[in-house]
Structures are given as C-alpha cells and as structure tokens.
Design a protein around this motif. Sequence first.
Motif, PDB file in Angstrom:
ATOM      1  N   LEU A   1       0.820  -1.208   0.000  1.00  0.00           N
ATOM      2  CA  LEU A   1       0.000   0.000   0.000  1.00  0.00           C
ATOM      3  C   LEU A   1       0.861   1.268   0.000  1.00  0.00           C
ATOM      4  CD1 LEU A   1      -2.842  -0.994   2.485  1.00  0.00           C
ATOM      5  CD2 LEU A   1      -2.943  -0.900  -0.015  1.00  0.00           C
ATOM      6  N   GLY A   2       2.079   1.189   0.531  1.00  0.00           N
ATOM      7  CA  GLY A   2       2.974   2.343   0.557  1.00  0.00           C
ATOM      8  C   GLY A   2       4.122   2.237  -0.416  1.00  0.00           C
ATOM      9  N   LEU A   3       4.014   1.336  -1.384  1.00  0.00           N
ATOM     10  CA  LEU A   3       5.109   1.059  -2.311  1.00  0.00           C
ATOM     11  C   LEU A   3       5.349   2.205  -3.289  1.00  0.00           C
ATOM     12  CD1 LEU A   3       7.073  -1.177  -3.443  1.00  0.00           C
ATOM     13  CD2 LEU A   3       5.235  -1.726  -5.039  1.00  0.00           C
ATOM     14  N   THR A   4       6.597   2.557  -3.451  1.00  0.00           N
ATOM     15  CA  THR A   4       7.035   3.463  -4.511  1.00  0.00           C
ATOM     16  C   THR A   4       7.877   2.619  -5.452  1.00  0.00           C
ATOM     17  OG1 THR A   4       7.107   5.337  -2.996  1.00  0.00           O
ATOM     18  CG2 THR A   4       8.347   5.553  -5.044  1.00  0.00           C
ATOM     19  N   ARG A   5       7.441   2.483  -6.692  1.00  0.00           N
ATOM     20  CA  ARG A   5       8.141   1.612  -7.645  1.00  0.00           C
ATOM     21  C   ARG A   5       9.446   2.230  -8.123  1.00  0.00           C
ATOM     22  NH1 ARG A   5       4.975  -2.686 -10.107  1.00  0.00           N
ATOM     23  NH2 ARG A   5       2.934  -2.670  -9.153  1.00  0.00           N
ATOM     24  N   THR A   6      10.392   1.346  -8.451  1.00  0.00           N
ATOM     25  CA  THR A   6      11.677   1.760  -9.002  1.00  0.00           C
ATOM     26  C   THR A   6      11.767   1.285 -10.448  1.00  0.00           C
ATOM     27  OG1 THR A   6      12.693  -0.241  -8.091  1.00  0.00           O
ATOM     28  CG2 THR A   6      12.864   1.756  -6.767  1.00  0.00           C
ATOM     29  N   PRO A   7      12.639   1.894 -11.264  1.00  0.00           N
ATOM     30  CA  PRO A   7      12.722   1.550 -12.692  1.00  0.00           C
ATOM     31  C   PRO A   7      13.034   0.081 -12.975  1.00  0.00           C
ATOM     32  CG  PRO A   7      13.903   3.581 -12.260  1.00  0.00           C
ATOM     33  CD  PRO A   7      13.510   3.024 -10.929  1.00  0.00           C
TER      34      PRO A   7
END
Length: 79
Positions: free
Chosen positions: A18-24
């Motif tokens: 729910l708090g995930l920030t995706r990386t490339p």
Amino acid sequence: MDCNRDKVDEATLALLYLGLTRTPDGGGRAWKGFDQQTLVRLHQKGWIAAPRMREISVEFTPAGVRQAEAACRRLLQDG
C-alpha cells in the motif's frame, strides 16, 4: 496466540504494498514499521532485500512487487 506465519507474512506484504514506490528495475521501496522477524521471513522468501535495522524502508524485489500486489488484491480489496 498461535498464528499462521505464512498468513502474517502475506498480510504484511500486502500492507507494505500500500505504501510502495516503484523503481525503474521493477522493484520498489516501502516504509517499514513491521515486526523484524516477519521482515526477515519476507527476505528469506525473496520478496524484499535484507532488512536493515537502521533503515526506515525496505527494498522490494520485482518478484516481491508481484507477490505483494496479488496479496493486496486477495486480502484487502472489496468484492
């Protein structure tokens, strides 16, 4: 209270998602505020990088992102 640790792991993974920030690279990062032993088990399953006590976030592997999304849908979505 006895509990199913696999279910605890799945629920923790879903909440982290729910708090995930995706990386490339297909992975991501999320703030951690969960039981250290649970985070170690998620690492052992290959879903997050090794948790460090002094870090305030954990790093997801691409496989972990997929597992987390599936757990989130299964456990937390209405319907």
